[in-house]
Design a protein around this motif. Structure first.
Motif, PDB file in Angstrom:
ATOM      1  N   SER A  43      43.022  45.111  29.583  1.00 31.36           N
ATOM      2  CA  SER A  43      42.101  45.253  30.702  1.00 31.36           C
ATOM      3  C   SER A  43      41.140  46.407  30.518  1.00 31.36           C
ATOM      4  CB  SER A  43      42.886  45.442  31.998  1.00 31.36           C
ATOM      5  OG  SER A  43      43.652  46.614  31.941  1.00 31.36           O
ATOM      6  N   SER A 276      48.114  40.106  36.228  1.00 34.33           N
ATOM      7  CA  SER A 276      46.835  39.760  36.844  1.00 34.33           C
ATOM      8  C   SER A 276      45.825  39.209  35.852  1.00 34.33           C
ATOM      9  CB  SER A 276      46.239  40.996  37.536  1.00 34.33           C
ATOM     10  OG  SER A 276      45.986  42.029  36.603  1.00 34.33           O
ATOM     11  N   ARG A 356      39.768  38.661  39.321  1.00 30.94           N
ATOM     12  CA  ARG A 356      40.407  39.977  39.490  1.00 30.94           C
ATOM     13  C   ARG A 356      39.380  40.942  40.070  1.00 30.94           C
ATOM     14  NH1 ARG A 356      42.065  42.098  33.865  1.00 30.94           N
ATOM     15  NH2 ARG A 356      42.599  43.904  35.128  1.00 30.94           N
ATOM     16  N   TYR A 358      38.087  44.863  40.022  1.00 35.77           N
ATOM     17  CA  TYR A 358      38.095  45.878  38.975  1.00 35.77           C
ATOM     18  C   TYR A 358      38.932  47.062  39.445  1.00 35.77           C
ATOM     19  CZ  TYR A 358      36.379  48.365  34.884  1.00 35.77           C
ATOM     20  OH  TYR A 358      36.299  49.001  33.675  1.00 35.77           O
ATOM     21  N   TYR A 359      39.843  47.522  38.593  1.00 35.51           N
ATOM     22  CA  TYR A 359      40.853  48.496  39.005  1.00 35.51           C
ATOM     23  C   TYR A 359      40.257  49.822  39.474  1.00 35.51           C
ATOM     24  CZ  TYR A 359      40.005  50.597  34.420  1.00 35.51           C
ATOM     25  OH  TYR A 359      39.418  51.186  33.333  1.00 35.51           O
ATOM     26  N   ASP A 360      39.047  50.157  39.007  1.00 34.77           N
ATOM     27  CA  ASP A 360      38.465  51.455  39.326  1.00 34.77           C
ATOM     28  C   ASP A 360      37.988  51.527  40.783  1.00 34.77           C
ATOM     29  OD1 ASP A 360      37.609  54.065  38.621  1.00 34.77           O
ATOM     30  OD2 ASP A 360      35.555  53.331  38.496  1.00 34.77           O
ATOM     31  N   PRO A 362      38.146  48.596  43.452  1.00 37.63           N
ATOM     32  CA  PRO A 362      38.374  47.187  43.818  1.00 37.63           C
ATOM     33  C   PRO A 362      37.658  46.740  45.082  1.00 37.63           C
ATOM     34  CG  PRO A 362      40.331  48.526  44.240  1.00 37.63           C
ATOM     35  CD  PRO A 362      39.389  49.384  43.463  1.00 37.63           C
ATOM     36  N   THR A 367      35.863  41.989  38.340  1.00 41.85           N
ATOM     37  CA  THR A 367      35.999  42.032  36.889  1.00 41.85           C
ATOM     38  C   THR A 367      35.256  40.854  36.275  1.00 41.85           C
ATOM     39  OG1 THR A 367      38.153  43.088  37.074  1.00 41.85           O
ATOM     40  CG2 THR A 367      37.633  42.086  34.964  1.00 41.85           C
TER      41      THR A 367
END
Length: 396
Positions: A43, A276, A356, A358-360, A362, A367
């Motif tokens: 990721s 994920s 998904r 984006y983890y930074d 969300p 993503t």
């Protein structure tokens, strides 16, 4: 549109390949057939790639000329002693001698005659600086007839779509019962499932509305607010929430929050549970199909070997790439940039949502998979309100 440092760095590296000064020796560069170094399945990975226009092993009978500028001297390793490096953009050849790269005198050297690998036999590549298309035959790149090069018509802003698909491959068909639109499909073998069946075209579902207008159920943007693009293979462009079939508030709020009640269904993630990267989420795709997840993009690239994953998947309409060897027929339709409120990037960049956040950030970022001309990034963040393309995969 929001880009991240790693993505910017990869793009700068790509552009820099054409900006070298003719007075400085290049860093040691790999052969065209071994230039891909994509990190797949992570990721946080960023695809790094050397320029495909730089080829090692170019023979030259020119005499060795020492560079007079100490700034231009770059070292090489003992195992590179005697190796020649030809730099396409400056038409110069360097040879490793006594631990440094030494410039050889050279006149007009071209791509013709440079080596290719056995697994590239029959593939083609377009060298835009020469406006010549080459084919790999007997492990040598040789020029093809200029009439075989796919180019944009000089009398039209539109593109010749006659080579959108690979005529040598067999495609299936799927008719979307919602609007009777017929899509070509392609089955790709991979190591995870027996087969995966993909749309060989971008999704084109919904009524066209103007770029920047609020998207809702069954709506899309068409590039430049021109229906020709949607109707001729480029497909629709969708915000993240529209693509996921979520409420519009999810473009500015994190899923599962008070403002965005929607979430992806993790129970359908049967290949790699609780991961994920393998979420099976239908989104705006028709019944029986789902939005390509990151694991399936990895599977689509499986077997690309020495070639760039971007080149391996792209339609021949995308000027300057391989000949669509896998039939996936990827097109770089660009995007609608919600920050600058404009369409941009067609024939340069391809952006595809995956299911998904984006983890930074969300709440604001989704993503995406990001393609440049001969480079790709398997996981990057984009504003959820940007409008990107969608590919669908058949449920399994």
């Amino acid at each position: 549109m929001k880009y991240f440092a790693a993505l910017l760095l990869s793009a700068v590296l790509f552009v820099a390949c054409g900006d070298e000064s003719s007075s400085s020796a290049p860093d040691p560069i790999g052969e065209i057939s071994s230039s891909s170094n994509e990190e797949l399945g992570s990721s946080s990975s960023v695809a790094e790639k050397n320029s495909s226009s730089s080829v090692s092993g170019k023979n030259s009978s020119s005499s060795v000329v020492e560079s007079s500028s100490s700034d231009s001297v770059k070292t090489c390793t003992p195992d590179q002693e005697g190796l020649e490096q030809w730099y396409f953009f400056t038409k110069e050849t360097y040879v490793c001698q006594n631990g440094v790269w030494v410039l050889q005198s050279s006149s007009e050297e071209f791509f013709s005659g440079t080596p290719c690998e056995k697994d590239e036999e029959g593939y083609t590549v377009f060298i835009s600086q020469e406006q010549v298309k080459y084919i790999c035959q007997n492990e040598i790149w040789i020029p093809m007839s200029s009439s075989s090069v796919v180019q944009q018509s000089s009398s039209s802003k539109y593109y010749d779509m006659s080579r959108q698909f690979n005529a040598k491959l067999s495609y299936g068909e799927f008719t979307d019962p919602r609007d009777n639109h017929v899509y070509k499909t392609i089955r790709l073998y991979d190591d995870v499932t027996d087969t995966l069946t993909f749309f060989a075209e971008n999704l084109n579902f919904g009524k066209m509305i103007s770029g920047g207008d609020q998207q809702g159920d069954s709506t899309k943007y068409c590039y430049d607010d021109d229906p020709w693009y949607c109707e001729n293979g480029w497909g629709g462009l969708y915000t993240w929430a529209t693509a996921m079939a979520f409420q519009a508030a999810c473009d500015s709020s994190q899923t599962g929050s008070e403002k965005c009640l929607n979430t992806t269904d993790e129970s359908r993630n049967t290949l790699v549970p609780n991961n994920s990267e393998y979420v099976v989420h239908q989104g705006i795709c028709p019944d029986g199909w789902h939005i390509m997840n990151q694991g399936e993009w990895v599977a689509a690239i499986n077997g690309h070997g020495a070639m760039s994953g971007s080149q391996y998947l792209s339609s021949e309409v995308w000027n300057g790439i391989m000949e669509n060897p896998r039939g996936f027929s990827l097109l770089p339709v660009g995007l609608y940039d919600s920050v600058n409120r404009r369409f941009s990037g067609i024939m340069e960049l391809g952006y595809y949502w995956i299911p998904r956040e984006y983890y930074d950030e969300p709440a604001l970022l989704g993503t995406m998979v990001h393609f440049i001309h001969n480079h790709m990034n398997m996981s990057a963040g984009s504003e959820k309100s940007d409008a990107l393309s969608i590919r669908c995969v058949k449920d399994y």
